[in-house]
Design an enzyme around this catalytic site. Structure first.
Site, PDB file in Angstrom:
ATOM      1  CE  LYS A  13     -53.309 -54.066  41.559  1.00 30.23           C
ATOM      2  NZ  LYS A  13     -54.018 -52.627  42.329  1.00 30.23           N
ATOM      3  NE  ARG A  88     -54.683 -48.918  37.247  1.00 29.65           N
ATOM      4  CZ  ARG A  88     -54.139 -48.667  38.430  1.00 29.65           C
ATOM      5  NH1 ARG A  88     -52.745 -49.090  38.824  1.00 29.65           N
ATOM      6  NH2 ARG A  88     -54.634 -47.721  39.339  1.00 29.65           N
ATOM      7  NE  ARG A 127     -56.429 -47.309  49.877  1.00 31.41           N
ATOM      8  CZ  ARG A 127     -56.152 -47.970  48.617  1.00 31.41           C
ATOM      9  NH1 ARG A 127     -55.684 -49.386  48.495  1.00 31.41           N
ATOM     10  NH2 ARG A 127     -56.277 -47.582  47.431  1.00 31.41           N
ATOM     11  NE  ARG A 160     -54.172 -43.631  47.025  1.00 36.96           N
ATOM     12  CZ  ARG A 160     -54.027 -44.744  46.308  1.00 36.96           C
ATOM     13  NH1 ARG A 160     -53.418 -45.752  46.771  1.00 36.96           N
ATOM     14  NH2 ARG A 160     -54.774 -44.820  45.171  1.00 36.96           N
ATOM     15  NE  ARG A 171     -58.149 -45.072  42.367  1.00 36.55           N
ATOM     16  CZ  ARG A 171     -58.056 -45.350  43.510  1.00 36.55           C
ATOM     17  NH1 ARG A 171     -58.607 -44.635  44.467  1.00 36.55           N
ATOM     18  NH2 ARG A 171     -57.180 -46.137  43.874  1.00 36.55           N
TER      19      ARG A 171
HETATM   20  P1  AMP Z   1     -52.996 -47.090  42.301  1.00 31.73           P
HETATM   21  O1  AMP Z   1     -52.374 -46.746  43.389  1.00 31.73           O
HETATM   22  O2  AMP Z   1     -52.298 -48.264  41.739  1.00 31.73           O
HETATM   23  O3  AMP Z   1     -54.250 -47.333  42.384  1.00 31.73           O
HETATM   24  O4  AMP Z   1     -52.747 -45.665  41.182  1.00 31.73           O
HETATM   25  C1  AMP Z   1     -53.269 -44.492  41.450  1.00 31.73           C
HETATM   26  C2  AMP Z   1     -53.508 -43.884  40.191  1.00 31.73           C
HETATM   27  O5  AMP Z   1     -52.380 -43.687  39.586  1.00 31.73           O
HETATM   28  C3  AMP Z   1     -54.551 -44.280  39.262  1.00 31.73           C
HETATM   29  O6  AMP Z   1     -55.888 -44.074  39.496  1.00 31.73           O
HETATM   30  C4  AMP Z   1     -54.024 -43.624  37.774  1.00 31.73           C
HETATM   31  O7  AMP Z   1     -54.520 -42.460  37.962  1.00 31.73           O
HETATM   32  C5  AMP Z   1     -52.536 -43.947  38.153  1.00 31.73           C
HETATM   33  N1  AMP Z   1     -51.792 -44.803  37.785  1.00 31.73           N
HETATM   34  C6  AMP Z   1     -51.266 -45.975  38.543  1.00 31.73           C
HETATM   35  N2  AMP Z   1     -50.663 -46.892  37.614  1.00 31.73           N
HETATM   36  C7  AMP Z   1     -50.977 -46.655  36.343  1.00 31.73           C
HETATM   37  C8  AMP Z   1     -50.487 -46.934  35.038  1.00 31.73           C
HETATM   38  N3  AMP Z   1     -50.141 -48.266  35.094  1.00 31.73           N
HETATM   39  N4  AMP Z   1     -51.341 -46.573  34.027  1.00 31.73           N
HETATM   40  C9  AMP Z   1     -51.850 -45.413  34.110  1.00 31.73           C
HETATM   41  N5  AMP Z   1     -52.088 -44.651  35.288  1.00 31.73           N
HETATM   42  C10 AMP Z   1     -51.707 -45.373  36.356  1.00 31.73           C
END
Ligand code: AMP
Length: 379
Positions: A13, A88, A127, A160, A171
């Protein structure tokens, strides 16, 4: 355009959001990116978020909501946004709805990018992201030419810290437990659409664009009409004088005001229709012009070719003339030379003749003197 992109970590996404940014000129707001930036900058917020992120857990709602509210208030988000990784969970979705309701700009679409879990695992653990230009690679599906090095800018590819297998598993679990329920949440609102997130990036993108066009255009129309009607009726119901000085409006007066507002709204919609028709006519006219243009272009191309040919011929003519002049000049020089030669020859001949004449004269003189001498002797 106000969109939420839903999808498990690794569904792609983020990649799709970047393409949408280019196409629709609205910002991508990724809470993951914002949080990572805060962690890298070492801010208080970053420090509070880091542990949860490293463990693959969600960061607390208060941290994320404060951050998102701030970001949505920035000027570039006024014309719309693509939310990536937010909301989320259900409380975040409800908070978002409330935020947007306060500014009268409700969400228009929640788009789920759907991918199987096994594919997701490979996508996330494989990735790699360029630390300099942000280009994304995958060591399984789209590896760089040289391991660890960005094809585009030569930057170092980074893995990452939360893309390792154990973190990824948690996750994905968190996604199933907390984020997946949002599918039903937005379905109930009639705003959910799903696109398969496998295949070529561009094919997925085209499918997403189709959904957006089909979902948002009619929705936007309906919303703007309803908003316009509501605004009109509110304006008409408001007393023209200051509320304190004005007498309370009678129910009948209210009714007529409402009627008037409705009429106005109807007029507006007909006006809008008329202007749309005009716009459509203009478009078709433009298209016609656009269609005709290439013909013109062809004609002008011919002209240009003719001109070019003419120029070439003129240049050739000039060159010929020059060559002819040179020849003539050479001839002249040759003639002069031959004349000089002839003159020299003549002069030589003359000299020879003169010499011969002198010799014969001398001979004759000698003969005469000899004869005279003989005569003297004989006497
Ligand atoms: P992402 O890059 O969107 O996969 O986010 C990486 C990490 O950031 C996630 O595993 C969460 O720990 C934190 N995170 C990102 N967006 C949110 C959100 N909306 N609510 C809570 N934690 C978030």
């Amino acid at each position: 355009m106000r969109i939420v992109l839903l999808g498990a970590p690794g569904s792609g996404k983020g990649t799709q959001a970047k393409q949408l940014v280019e196409k629709y000129s609205i910002p991508q707001i990724s809470t993951g990116d914002l949080l990572r930036a805060a962690v890298a900058a070492g801010t208080d917020l970053g420090k509070r978020a880091k542990d949860a992120m490293d463990a693959g857990q969600l960061v607390t709602d208060d941290v994320v909501l404060g951050m998102i509210q701030e970001r949505l208030n920035e000027p570039d988000a006024k014309n719309g946004f693509i939310l990536d990784g937010f909301p989320r969970n259900i409380p975040q979705a409800q908070a978002l709805d409330a935020m947007l309701a306060r500014v009268g700009q409700p969400l228009q679409l929640s788009l789920l990018v759907d991918v199987d879990t096994e594919v997701l695992m490979k996508r996330i653990t494989g990735r790699r992201t360029c630390g300099s230009c942000g280009a994304i690679y995958n060591i399984y599906f789209s590896p760089p030419k040289e391991p660890g090095k960005c094809d585009k800018c030569g930057g170092v590819l980074q893995h990452r810290s939360d893309d390792n297998e154990t973190t990824v598993r948690s996750r994905l679990e968190v996604y199933e437990q907390q984020t997946a329920p949002l599918v039903s949440y937005y379905k109930a609102q009639g705003k959910l659409r799903t696109v398969k997130g496998v295949g070529g990036i561009n094919d997925i993108f085209n499918n997403i664009c189709d959904v957006i066009e089909a979902q948002i255009r009619p929705l936007a129309k309906a919303m703007s009409a309803a908003e316009a009607a509501e605004a009109e009726s509110k304006a008409a119901a408001k007393p023209a004088v200051k509320p304190a000085a004005a007498p309370a409006a009678k129910p009948e007066a209210k009714k007529t005001a409402k009627k008037a507002a409705k009429k106005k709204a109807a007029k507006k919609t007909t006006k809008k229709k008329a202007s749309k028709k005009k716009a459509a006519k203009k478009k078709t006219a433009k298209k016609k012009v656009a269609k005709k243009k290439p013909v013109k272009k062809k004609a002008s191309k011919k002209k240009v070719a003719k001109k070019k040919a003419g120029k070439k011929q003129a240049v050739k003519k000039k060159a010929k003339k020059k060559a002819a002049k040179k020849k003539a000049a050479k001839k002249k020089v040759a003639k002069k030379k031959s004349k000089k030669k002839a003159a020299k020859k003549k002069a030589k001949k003359k000299a020879v003749k003169k010499k011969a004449a002198k010799k014969s004269k001398k001979k004759a003189a000698k003969k005469k003197t000899k004869k005279k001498a003989k005569k003297k002797k004989s006497r």
